[in-house]
Design a protein around this motif. Structure first.
Motif, PDB file in Angstrom:
ATOM      1  N   TYR A 429       0.842  -1.206   0.000  1.00 35.09           N
ATOM      2  CA  TYR A 429       0.000   0.000   0.000  1.00 35.09           C
ATOM      3  C   TYR A 429       0.874   1.251   0.000  1.00 35.09           C
ATOM      4  N   LYS A 433       1.254   4.213  -3.098  1.00 32.28           N
ATOM      5  CA  LYS A 433       1.046   5.644  -2.912  1.00 32.28           C
ATOM      6  C   LYS A 433       2.214   6.482  -3.405  1.00 32.28           C
ATOM      7  N   THR A 434       3.403   5.881  -3.517  1.00 27.74           N
ATOM      8  CA  THR A 434       4.549   6.644  -4.037  1.00 27.74           C
ATOM      9  C   THR A 434       4.366   6.988  -5.514  1.00 27.74           C
ATOM     10  N   TYR A 436       1.339   7.909  -6.751  1.00 30.90           N
ATOM     11  CA  TYR A 436       0.151   8.749  -6.892  1.00 30.90           C
ATOM     12  C   TYR A 436       0.452  10.140  -7.440  1.00 30.90           C
ATOM     13  N   GLU A 448      -9.887   5.532  -4.164  1.00 32.76           N
ATOM     14  CA  GLU A 448      -9.732   4.405  -3.244  1.00 32.76           C
ATOM     15  C   GLU A 448     -11.107   3.956  -2.749  1.00 32.76           C
ATOM     16  N   VAL A 511      -8.648  10.737  -4.745  1.00 33.34           N
ATOM     17  CA  VAL A 511      -7.361  11.175  -4.214  1.00 33.34           C
ATOM     18  C   VAL A 511      -6.888  12.390  -5.004  1.00 33.34           C
ATOM     19  N   ILE A 518      -3.041  12.200  -0.329  1.00 32.55           N
ATOM     20  CA  ILE A 518      -2.401  10.930  -0.677  1.00 32.55           C
ATOM     21  C   ILE A 518      -2.113  10.095   0.563  1.00 32.55           C
ATOM     22  N   TRP A 519      -1.481  10.704   1.576  1.00 31.92           N
ATOM     23  CA  TRP A 519      -1.011   9.947   2.732  1.00 31.92           C
ATOM     24  C   TRP A 519      -1.947  10.024   3.924  1.00 31.92           C
ATOM     25  N   HIS A 526       4.132   6.955   4.978  1.00 32.55           N
ATOM     26  CA  HIS A 526       4.854   7.780   4.014  1.00 32.55           C
ATOM     27  C   HIS A 526       6.350   7.465   4.053  1.00 32.55           C
TER      28      HIS A 526
END
Length: 539
Positions: A429, A433-434, A436, A448, A511, A518-519, A526
């Motif tokens: 997960y 997200k890195t 995004y 999401e 998002v 994002i985080w 993160h």
């Protein structure tokens, strides 16, 4: 009456539940005690001992490291030159550059050990031989090719690729595809179709776990085997770690069911752990086939809850296209035995009534040098004109696929991805997200799913083309796993797939590009994403 008699005859081998399902007796207890005294415990202990021995050896040589410092620099520099001149994905290249630069003593041997692929040379030769035999058993109907050329000429290059370097898979016209928007709907239809079996039932699944779903299926399989139906079950060896005991094949064989485990877990470090059988295939008499994201365990039908509401997808084929699914199963089944392609693929399959459009069931093998799953996705992205809608559980992209997603959006295509709101693996997960920020910056939309975990793997392009199967948007699926899927053009079920995407979207959080969106304030997540980024291809 027949069902009650079967249950009575099998009472010494299975436990029969009120819902009609069965569970094999003498199943070991789950939990810590079972883990310690099972094969899992032995494997874990032996792996830890090997790791301890390796680090002890390195510590002993540690005193001599200053004398080898110059040599280490030379080896590291040589490795950098070598890696920069290798034909490999840039993301993988960067990972190995970092690993060998930071940890040359461990990184360099690890790279060469991985590259040598010890233990899989024989498997590679065998699978390539089986692929060649399969091509001969899957002839291409030239009238179907001409029809595709006439109705969708822009899709012809992809069809040629799948028939050529992509594995030898033909395009079919006389096949009906039915889409299921969750495991529950697929399960009901699967049970109904299993009852129709007269000749054979083939199952190949990544995960099998005892419970309501597998119990109901197993009851039908055992009863059909008792009636003389050829029933075969194949599952991935990682099940021995998490869901099934080591002797489960012999328990199934006691019920008249043939069973094989792909790449069983062994107590030695090996590159074979990279290659898992992630396929999900059910074939009934060569006329009906199922695939998709749904494994044979209770969370996939929301009978139990693991990560909130489970969102999945599946596909059923009826007609000539099932030929290729049968061939894919037989490829894996025949790795250690004489292939039976002619026996099961020679009989013609009647064309399905009211069939529209075209289908190409295909597989992806990590040992043949072709990233078939990724090539299909990228081709769809590059040809899309209006939209590409995707549902996937994981997002760990190489540079090529990320560029394809971004370029499609920058061309004005509506590229929209739905990912889980509640993940099953936190580190995956974090890595997802890195990606995004860069994707959203190019216009890619990311949402999401808030009720829980999305495990569906579907891609829909412009309302006329789609893929459903087992292939995720991550390195595991695209590089290391045996996978399968179905590419479709103009089939009726594509509209149902798009409707499912839009319905799923109503329960999603959009998002935005900001760090907060994002985080969501999860600083440790993160940080984990940042630290894991450079080893993403190894995750």
């Amino acid at each position: 009456m027949q069902k009650k008699q079967f249950q009575q005859n099998m009472k010494d081998k299975v436990r029969v539940f009120e819902d009609g399902g069965i569970r094999l007796l003498k199943r070991g207890q789950k939990g810590v005690v079972h883990a310690i005294f099972s094969r899992f415990g032995l494997v874990l202990v032996l792996l830890l001992l090997q790791a301890f021995a390796l680090f002890s050896l390195l510590q002993w040589f540690g005193e001599l490291l200053p004398h080898y410092f110059g040599g280490t620099l030379l080896v590291t520099a040589a490795m950098m030159v070598y890696l920069l001149n290798q034909d490999m994905d840039n993301s993988v290249r960067i990972t190995w550059l970092v690993v060998t630069a930071l940890m040359p003593v461990l990184g360099v041997p690890l790279f060469w050990y991985t590259k040598s692929d010890v233990g899989h040379n024989a498997l590679k030769r065998r699978l390539l031989d089986l692929e060649g035999q399969t091509r001969a058993q899957l002839p291409q109907n030239e009238q179907t090719v001409e029809l595709l050329q006439e109705q969708a000429p822009e899709a012809m290059p992809l069809a040629r690729y799948l028939r050529g370097k992509g594995g030898g898979f033909p395009v079919y016209a006389d096949t009906v595809a039915t889409y299921f928007n969750g495991g529950e709907a697929m399960f009901d239809e699967m049970l109904r179709q299993l009852e129709t079996a007269k000749k054979y039932i083939f199952l190949e699944y990544f995960i099998v776990d005892e419970g309501l779903m597998w119990g109901r299926i197993l009851e039908v399989l055992a009863r059909k085997a008792a009636q003389g139906v050829d029933v075969r079950v194949m599952y991935d060896g990682t099940c021995e770690f998490s869901t099934l005991p080591r002797d489960y094949p012999s328990r199934l064989e006691a019920l008249g069911i043939q069973c094989k485990v792909f790449s069983p877990v062994t107590p030695f470090v090996s590159t074979h752990y990279n290659y898992r059988d992630h396929r999900k295939i059910l074939v009934i008499d060569g006329q009906v086939g199922f695939t998709g994201g749904v494994n044979l365990a209770d969370e996939y039908i929301n009978h139990i809850e693991k990560y909130g509401r489970w969102k999945d997808s599946a596909l059923m084929l009826e007609g000539e296209g099932v030929h290729s699914m049968t061939a894919l199963f037989l490829q894996m089944w025949s790795i250690l035995c004489q292939p039976e392609f002619e026996q099961f693929l020679s009989d013609p399959i009647p064309a399905a009534a009211n069939a529209k459009g075209f289908v190409v069931p295909y597989g992806d093998c990590p040992l043949d040098g072709e990233r078939v799953g990724e090539m299909v996705y990228m081709d769809m992205l590059n040809r899309a004109r209006k939209y590409v809608h995707i549902i996937t559980p994981y997002l760990i992209l190489d540079g090529e696929l990320e560029t394809a997603l971004r370029f499609a959006a920058e061309r004005g295509v509506d590229v929209h991805l739905i990912l889980p709101g509640k993940p099953d693996k936190w580190f995956v997960y974090a890595l997802a997200k890195t990606h995004y920020k860069a994707l959203i910056s190019s216009g890619v939309k990311i949402s999401e799913w808030q009720p829980g975990f999305t495990h569906a793997k579907i891609v829909i392009a412009d309302g006329v083309e789609a893929v459903a199967g087992t292939i995720n948007l991550d390195y595991r699926s695209l590089y290391h796993h045996f996978e399968n899927a179905v590419w479709m053009r103009g089939t009726d079920c594509i509209a149902n797939m798009e409707a499912d995407f839009q319905d799923t979207l109503t329960r999603c959080r959009r998002v935005e590009r900001t760090k907060e969106s994002i985080w969501q304030g999860k600083k440790l997540l993160h940080l984990a994403g940042i630290l894991l980024k450079f080893i993403a291809p190894l995750v």
